[in-house]
Design an enzyme around this catalytic site. Structure first.
Site, short mmCIF file in Angstrom:
data_model
loop_
_atom_site.label_atom_id
_atom_site.label_comp_id
_atom_site.label_asym_id
_atom_site.label_seq_id
_atom_site.Cartn_x
_atom_site.Cartn_y
_atom_site.Cartn_z
N HIS A 160 -73.70 27.39 -29.41
CA HIS A 160 -72.64 26.39 -29.55
C HIS A 160 -73.24 24.98 -29.46
CE1 HIS A 160 -70.06 29.84 -28.73
NE2 HIS A 160 -69.08 29.14 -29.26
N LYS A 164 -70.57 21.89 -25.17
CA LYS A 164 -69.82 23.01 -24.57
C LYS A 164 -70.17 23.14 -23.10
CE LYS A 164 -68.52 27.85 -25.24
NZ LYS A 164 -67.07 27.55 -25.10
#
Length: 270
Positions: A160, A164
């Protein structure tokens, strides 16, 4: 017309969900909520997210109960963080508002507290680590692979964007849960490897979390055996895939009186 409130309204997901709701027949945004003491409180949410005046001003979570009551919201969508989401779910449930929850990273205690409020107040909620339709087909396929390839070595890799906050991702954890539920053997979940770890055991399922750049969300499950390897991957190129599933969940939960559901229920995959 389903009246929708959105928390985390100025976040990446929140603002995208608001825009999509406005494009969807039968749905309407009646409240937009963000953190307490937000400097943009009272400003029109449409102007704040760059789509023009909507007539809905940004509210803050410390006034959530009064906002839900005055707006007549029927469904609240939450993509925020675990602690504020639990509080939001408790208040919304008390107000008789159904929920679409996409926040991840809950502890077991937080999840139990949230679900208790939903059940006690007899409202309906969808709770999912990932609302993308493709991801849920990915999950469904994992059920079959785990049943048929259970003797293979299994590894999960997710990546990600650098912003995040939780790791591993909720999607990776859900993938691991599905695999464990469908294996015909004992399994042991571990997170990454370091140092002299010794030989890999058959029971291991290892999750590797990568972070960098602007990656929306990549997930791969590897089933490896002597002489062959099968990889199942899902790659999200934009948040629109998640948002499309959220819209389906809003429509679904808007028709329910009470109970906790997941995206398999929304998509008819159960």
């Amino acid at each position: 017309m389903v009246k929708v409130a959105v928390t985390g309204a100025l976040g990446r997901m929140g603002s995208g969900i608001i825009q999509k709701i406005l494009e969807t027949e039968g749905l309407n945004v009646v409240a937009a909520i963000d953190i307490p003491n937000h400097p943009k409180k009272g400003h029109d949410i449409g102007e704040l997210i760059g789509i023009g005046k909507l007539g809905v001003n940004l509210s803050t979570s410390d006034e959530l109960e009064s906002v839900l009551k005055s707006s007549g919201a029927e469904v609240l969508v939450d993509f925020t963080a675990p602690a504020p989401c639990v509080n939001t779910a408790k208040i919304a449930s008390k107000c008789g508002v159904n929920l679409v929850i996409g926040t991840t990273g809950f502890t077991k205690e937080q999840k139990d507290e949230m679900e208790k409020a939903i059940f006690e107040n007899k409202v309906a909620a969808t709770i999912s680590q990932n609302y993308a339709v493709g991801v849920n087909i990915f999950f469904k396929t994992l059920e079959l692979l785990a049943q048929k390839l259970g003797e293979y070595d299994i590894e999960i890799v997710e990546m990600h964007h650098k912003f995040k906050k939780d790791a591993p991702s909720g999607t990776a954890l859900r993938a691991a849960e599905i695999i464990q539920e469908n294996l015909n053997r004992n399994s042991n979940l571990i997170y990454g490897r370091e140092g002299i770890t010794g030989e890999r055991t058959k029971e291991e399922i290892c999750i590797h979390a990568l972070r960098g750049g602007d990656v929306v969300g990549d997930h791969t499950v590897i089933f490896a055996n002597d002489g062959e390897r099968l990889e199942l991957s899902h790659k999200a190129s934009s948040r629109q895939s998640f948002i499309a599933g959220v819209i389906l969940a809003i429509k679904f939960v808007g028709t329910k009186k009470e109970g906790i559901f997941n995206t398999f229920d929304v998509l008819g995959l159960n």
